[in-house]
Design a protein around this motif. Structure first.
Motif, PDB file in Angstrom:
ATOM      1  N   GLY A 101       0.819  -1.204   0.000  1.00  0.00           N
ATOM      2  CA  GLY A 101       0.000   0.000   0.000  1.00  0.00           C
ATOM      3  C   GLY A 101       0.854   1.254   0.000  1.00  0.00           C
ATOM      4  N   ALA A 104       2.348   1.812  -3.428  1.00  0.00           N
ATOM      5  CA  ALA A 104       1.343   2.258  -4.403  1.00  0.00           C
ATOM      6  C   ALA A 104       0.911   3.702  -4.201  1.00  0.00           C
ATOM      7  N   PHE A 105       1.228   4.294  -3.046  1.00  0.00           N
ATOM      8  CA  PHE A 105       0.689   5.617  -2.700  1.00  0.00           C
ATOM      9  C   PHE A 105       1.017   6.680  -3.745  1.00  0.00           C
ATOM     10  N   GLU A 108      -1.009   6.260  -6.873  1.00  0.00           N
ATOM     11  CA  GLU A 108      -2.419   6.648  -6.695  1.00  0.00           C
ATOM     12  C   GLU A 108      -2.577   8.156  -6.849  1.00  0.00           C
ATOM     13  N   ASN A 109      -1.628   8.897  -6.295  1.00  0.00           N
ATOM     14  CA  ASN A 109      -1.682  10.357  -6.405  1.00  0.00           C
ATOM     15  C   ASN A 109      -1.559  10.837  -7.841  1.00  0.00           C
ATOM     16  N   ARG A 110      -0.963  10.028  -8.671  1.00  0.00           N
ATOM     17  CA  ARG A 110      -0.763  10.415 -10.074  1.00  0.00           C
ATOM     18  C   ARG A 110      -1.833   9.832 -10.984  1.00  0.00           C
ATOM     19  N   GLY A 111      -2.795   9.144 -10.400  1.00  0.00           N
ATOM     20  CA  GLY A 111      -3.910   8.632 -11.195  1.00  0.00           C
ATOM     21  C   GLY A 111      -3.562   7.477 -12.103  1.00  0.00           C
ATOM     22  N   ARG A 114      -5.303   1.065 -11.815  1.00  0.00           N
ATOM     23  CA  ARG A 114      -5.055   0.054 -10.785  1.00  0.00           C
ATOM     24  C   ARG A 114      -4.256  -1.141 -11.319  1.00  0.00           C
ATOM     25  N   MET A 117      -0.744  -0.173 -11.546  1.00  0.00           N
ATOM     26  CA  MET A 117      -0.165  -0.043 -10.212  1.00  0.00           C
ATOM     27  C   MET A 117       0.232  -1.408  -9.657  1.00  0.00           C
ATOM     28  N   GLN A 118      -0.660  -2.377  -9.782  1.00  0.00           N
ATOM     29  CA  GLN A 118      -0.373  -3.706  -9.248  1.00  0.00           C
ATOM     30  C   GLN A 118       0.853  -4.320  -9.925  1.00  0.00           C
TER      31      GLN A 118
END
Length: 331
Positions: A101, A104-105, A108-111, A114, A117-118
């Motif tokens: 997590g 991934a932070f 996530e802030n950069r859109g 998912r 990201m994974q």
């Protein structure tokens, strides 16, 4: 190779009342793919310079260009996409409930989608050898492991430059060794531009280039071998010498004639003196031992196989030779 960072006439103060500028007319360029170490005493301006490069601080005057972008208030977020920073205290860098997590932070802030990201989380945890800890809580990790996770979070957003701001100073020797090894791998194998801000002179000696700051000014800028040969300058501003360089100084004080040579007999380093005892570190059959024997009564030789591509590694091998000589001198 082109310059990825260009700094011209950079000046910065934390307050108008300061008599001395924190950064005073700094000029330097850093090439893409270089590992650069910034060294200097506390308050010399190292961390301030890093924060100016990343746009965390805005200079009073001068200019900064990162990867072709002139740093301004309008471009600061674009510049930060090209730079990742790893700070001193790993505990201050965690925001996620578990390791994956936290990694991934930033994405996530950069859109970032998912699925992407994974994929990246898995890739970067493998890169820093932390896959087995993906579901662990940060508080259950060692200092070195926490820094590895912080580095994974930086790698996940795919910068071109990574700044390590005293990132090994709070780690135990094993953790420090692991993180410095990871810096080397990121630079050698992944071609990241690395800027290492450090008080650890032995760590700095591994870089491609060392920049010495004192009272906000660049006072020296060269390859490690030349920087650390200037022992008087470093000690004058409160810095130590790397262990191999300190060893060379001790050998000099003992009056020992010391030669470091590669497999072709090319002398990489030599003490400019003669004495009754000589050390030779290099490859067998390069002819240097014979030359030393002509000048010295006793010669201790340390053979090394293959090319000697690191002067520091060669000199470090002199520890064994020094012990031989010490025993000889005390008989």
């Amino acid at each position: 190779m082109s310059s990825i960072i260009k700094i011209k006439n950079l000046t910065f103060s934390y307050s108008a009342e300061e008599e001395r500028k924190t950064l005073d007319d700094v000029n330097l360029e850093i090439e893409a793919g270089q590992w650069v170490a910034l060294i200097g005493h506390n308050g010399s301006g190292k961390s301030t310079l890093a924060r100016c490069i990343d746009g965390l601080l805005m200079p009073e005057s001068g200019s900064i260009e990162v990867d072709g972008l002139h740093l301004t208030e309008e471009t600061v977020w674009d510049v930060r996409e090209r730079i990742g920073m790893v700070f001193q205290n790993p505990d201050n860098q965690f925001v996620g409930a578990d390791v994956e997590g936290d990694v991934a932070f930033g994405m996530e802030n950069r859109g970032i989608p998912r699925a992407e990201m994974q994929k990246r989380v898995k890739e970067v945890l493998e890169a820093v050898d932390m896959t087995a800890f993906a579901k662990h809580e940060p508080v259950r990790l060692s200092g070195g492991q926490k820094q590895r996770v912080a580095i994974a979070g930086v790698l996940a957003v795919r910068p071109k430059i990574i700044i390590f701001d005293e990132s090994t100073s709070m780690l135990d020797p094993e953790g420090k060794r692991d993180i410095v090894g990871l810096m080397r791998r990121l630079n050698d194998e992944e071609n990241f531009t690395i800027i290492s801000i450090t008080h650890d002179i032995d760590e700095a000696s591994l870089a491609d280039r060392v920049i010495v700051l004192n009272d906000g000014r660049v006072i020296d800028d060269d390859v490690p071998e030349k920087i650390f040969a200037s022992g008087d300058l470093l000690t004058k501003i409160g810095l130590d010498l790397p262990y191999p360089e300190a060893l060379k100084e001790e050998l000099k004080e003992k009056g020992i004639w010391f030669v470091c040579a590669d497999m072709d007999g090319e002398v990489m380093y030599r003490q400019n003196l003669t004495g009754p005892i000589g050390l030779v570190i290099g490859n067998e059959g390069n002819g240097v031992s014979r030359l030393v024997k002509e000048k010295c009564d006793f010669v201790a030789s340390i053979p090394m196989k293959g090319d000697i591509d690191s002067l520091n590694a060669s000199v470090a091998a002199g520890v064994l030779a020094y012990e031989i000589v010490r025993q000889r001198m005390t008989k």
